[in-house]
Motif scaffolding. Structure first.
Motif, mmCIF file in Angstrom:
data_model
loop_
_atom_site.group_PDB
_atom_site.id
_atom_site.type_symbol
_atom_site.label_atom_id
_atom_site.label_comp_id
_atom_site.label_asym_id
_atom_site.label_seq_id
_atom_site.Cartn_x
_atom_site.Cartn_y
_atom_site.Cartn_z
ATOM 1 N N VAL A 96 -4.306 -7.134 -2.533
ATOM 2 C CA VAL A 96 -3.851 -6.131 -3.483
ATOM 3 C C VAL A 96 -4.579 -6.349 -4.803
ATOM 4 O O VAL A 96 -4.460 -7.409 -5.420
ATOM 5 N N THR A 97 -5.353 -5.365 -5.213
ATOM 6 C CA THR A 97 -6.146 -5.495 -6.432
ATOM 7 C C THR A 97 -5.533 -4.782 -7.628
ATOM 8 O O THR A 97 -6.021 -4.905 -8.743
ATOM 9 N N GLY A 98 -4.486 -4.037 -7.413
ATOM 10 C CA GLY A 98 -3.842 -3.321 -8.508
ATOM 11 C C GLY A 98 -2.994 -2.188 -7.975
ATOM 12 O O GLY A 98 -2.649 -2.148 -6.798
ATOM 13 N N GLY A 99 -2.684 -1.277 -8.853
ATOM 14 C CA GLY A 99 -1.838 -0.154 -8.477
ATOM 15 C C GLY A 99 -0.483 -0.233 -9.151
ATOM 16 O O GLY A 99 0.023 -1.329 -9.436
ATOM 17 N N THR A 100 0.098 0.908 -9.413
ATOM 18 C CA THR A 100 1.409 0.971 -10.054
ATOM 19 C C THR A 100 2.342 1.844 -9.233
ATOM 20 O O THR A 100 1.961 2.931 -8.797
ATOM 21 N N GLY A 101 3.524 1.350 -9.015
ATOM 22 C CA GLY A 101 4.542 2.106 -8.309
ATOM 23 C C GLY A 101 5.826 2.123 -9.109
ATOM 24 O O GLY A 101 5.837 1.796 -10.303
ATOM 25 N N THR A 102 6.897 2.516 -8.476
ATOM 26 C CA THR A 102 8.215 2.529 -9.108
ATOM 27 C C THR A 102 9.131 1.582 -8.348
ATOM 28 O O THR A 102 9.226 1.658 -7.125
ATOM 29 N N ASP A 103 9.769 0.686 -9.078
ATOM 30 C CA ASP A 103 10.681 -0.249 -8.437
ATOM 31 C C ASP A 103 11.872 0.526 -7.875
ATOM 32 O O ASP A 103 12.580 1.205 -8.627
ATOM 33 N N PRO A 104 12.114 0.462 -6.559
ATOM 34 C CA PRO A 104 13.207 1.253 -5.974
ATOM 35 C C PRO A 104 14.587 0.793 -6.443
ATOM 36 O O PRO A 104 15.545 1.562 -6.347
ATOM 37 N N TYR A 105 14.682 -0.427 -6.936
ATOM 38 C CA TYR A 105 15.975 -0.955 -7.352
ATOM 39 C C TYR A 105 16.275 -0.726 -8.836
ATOM 40 O O TYR A 105 17.427 -0.553 -9.216
ATOM 41 N N THR A 106 15.246 -0.756 -9.669
ATOM 42 C CA THR A 106 15.470 -0.624 -11.111
ATOM 43 C C THR A 106 14.998 0.701 -11.673
ATOM 44 O O THR A 106 15.439 1.110 -12.752
ATOM 45 N N GLY A 107 14.080 1.368 -10.965
ATOM 46 C CA GLY A 107 13.496 2.599 -11.477
ATOM 47 C C GLY A 107 12.388 2.366 -12.481
ATOM 48 O O GLY A 107 11.809 3.317 -13.005
ATOM 49 N N ASP A 108 12.056 1.098 -12.749
ATOM 50 C CA ASP A 108 11.018 0.764 -13.716
ATOM 51 C C ASP A 108 9.635 0.807 -13.063
ATOM 52 O O ASP A 108 9.514 0.644 -11.842
ATOM 53 N N LEU A 113 1.894 -3.518 -8.974
ATOM 54 C CA LEU A 113 1.822 -4.014 -7.602
ATOM 55 C C LEU A 113 0.785 -5.122 -7.414
ATOM 56 O O LEU A 113 0.652 -5.656 -6.322
ATOM 57 N N GLY A 114 0.086 -5.459 -8.489
ATOM 58 C CA GLY A 114 -0.896 -6.525 -8.390
ATOM 59 C C GLY A 114 -0.362 -7.894 -8.734
ATOM 60 O O GLY A 114 -1.046 -8.899 -8.541
ATOM 61 N N ARG A 115 0.874 -7.954 -9.239
ATOM 62 C CA ARG A 115 1.414 -9.264 -9.615
ATOM 63 C C ARG A 115 2.939 -9.215 -9.686
ATOM 64 O O ARG A 115 3.532 -8.163 -9.901
ATOM 65 N N GLN A 116 3.527 -10.368 -9.533
ATOM 66 C CA GLN A 116 4.982 -10.548 -9.632
ATOM 67 C C GLN A 116 5.767 -9.521 -8.824
ATOM 68 O O GLN A 116 6.792 -9.002 -9.245
ATOM 69 N N VAL A 117 5.247 -9.231 -7.636
ATOM 70 C CA VAL A 117 5.919 -8.296 -6.727
ATOM 71 C C VAL A 117 6.299 -9.048 -5.456
ATOM 72 O O VAL A 117 5.519 -9.854 -4.943
ATOM 73 N N GLU A 118 7.485 -8.802 -4.968
ATOM 74 C CA GLU A 118 7.938 -9.433 -3.737
ATOM 75 C C GLU A 118 8.415 -8.357 -2.768
ATOM 76 O O GLU A 118 8.749 -7.241 -3.176
ATOM 77 N N ALA A 157 0.830 -1.205 0.000
ATOM 78 C CA ALA A 157 0.000 0.000 0.000
ATOM 79 C C ALA A 157 0.864 1.253 0.000
ATOM 80 O O ALA A 157 0.581 2.227 -0.712
ATOM 81 N N ASP A 158 1.924 1.247 0.783
ATOM 82 C CA ASP A 158 2.835 2.399 0.823
ATOM 83 C C ASP A 158 3.496 2.633 -0.534
ATOM 84 O O ASP A 158 3.851 3.771 -0.878
ATOM 85 N N ALA A 159 3.672 1.546 -1.299
ATOM 86 C CA ALA A 159 4.303 1.660 -2.616
ATOM 87 C C ALA A 159 3.321 2.108 -3.692
ATOM 88 O O ALA A 159 3.721 2.352 -4.834
ATOM 89 N N GLY A 160 2.032 2.191 -3.331
ATOM 90 C CA GLY A 160 1.026 2.634 -4.300
ATOM 91 C C GLY A 160 -0.004 1.592 -4.651
ATOM 92 O O GLY A 160 -0.808 1.794 -5.571
ATOM 93 N N GLY A 161 0.007 0.464 -3.929
ATOM 94 C CA GLY A 161 -0.943 -0.598 -4.223
ATOM 95 C C GLY A 161 -2.345 -0.288 -3.736
ATOM 96 O O GLY A 161 -2.529 0.437 -2.756
ATOM 97 N N HIS A 162 -3.340 -0.829 -4.426
ATOM 98 C CA HIS A 162 -4.739 -0.668 -4.046
ATOM 99 C C HIS A 162 -5.175 -1.919 -3.284
ATOM 100 O O HIS A 162 -5.034 -3.039 -3.783
#
Length: 213
Positions: free
Chosen positions: A86-98, A102-107, A75-80
């Protein structure tokens, strides 16, 4: 000016532009590295202490705000969130900048890995302290599965974020976690953290200065 000389000049300019460091990642309130290093004890190297298991740091995520620390981090990263899912949401990967879906393949990654903490002293902690460490938001970030697997249990000598602009931020967050939890760090890792916070000139040479000053 001949076409080849124009091409050569453009190529040199493009090379210099690509070599110039990107804008450093900012995190308001994060202390500069030079303020944190005096609070971190130094050890010659990272020992390897037998007996590490993930479950020694807790069998699951601790409760947080009616959900768990994992959901709170997303949620802090922008997830809904809906009913702690978590049903969705888009954030920025702190390691890659991409962009990070946030709804899938996130650890959730521990900036200072649990196994490294174990080797550097957490094996002497009681279970309650280890569980608190594993669930400390200061040490947690949402990142892609690929970046998390690449980082594994490495410290800065073995891994740095793919986004060069995140190198110093990562070193500072790692230092803050180590200082907060009184975890010593090996001398070579501390040296790598200092280098991560030194600006470069085009071509990659170190200026020998710290952007923290």
């Amino acid at each position: 000016m001949r076409p080849f000389r124009i091409y050569l000049l453009l190529l040199i300019c493009a090379t210099l532009f690509a070599a110039w460091p990107p804008t450093p990642r900012q995190e308001p309130g994060l202390p500069v590295l030079d303020e944190l290093l005096p609070h971190i004890a130094q050890v010659p190297q990272r020992p390897r202490v037998l007996g590490y298991e993930r479950d020694l740091f807790g069998t699951g995520w601790a409760p947080a705000g009616g959900c768990t620390v994992r959901e709170a981090t997303l949620a802090d990263a922008g997830g809904h969130l809906s009913d702690c899912r978590v049903t969705g949401g888009t954030g920025t990967d702190p390691y890659t900048g991409d962009p990070l879906n946030l709804g899938r393949q996130v650890e959730i990654d521990h900036i200072l890995p649990l196994s490294a903490a174990w080797d550097l002293g957490a094996h002497r902690w009681d279970r309650a302290r280890r569980e608190a460490f594993a669930n400390d938001p200061l040490n947690l970030v949402a990142t892609s599965r690929a970046a998390n697997r690449e980082k594994s249990d490495h410290l800065p000598t073995g891994w740095l974020p793919g986004d060069r602009g995140a190198h110093c931020w990562y070193a500072r967050r790692l230092a803050l976690v180590a200082a907060t939890w009184e975890i010593p760090l090996p001398a070579d890792e501390l040296a790598a953290m200092r280098r991560a916070c030194q600006p470069r000139v085009p071509g990659g040479d170190w200026l020998g200065l710290s952007p923290d000053h």
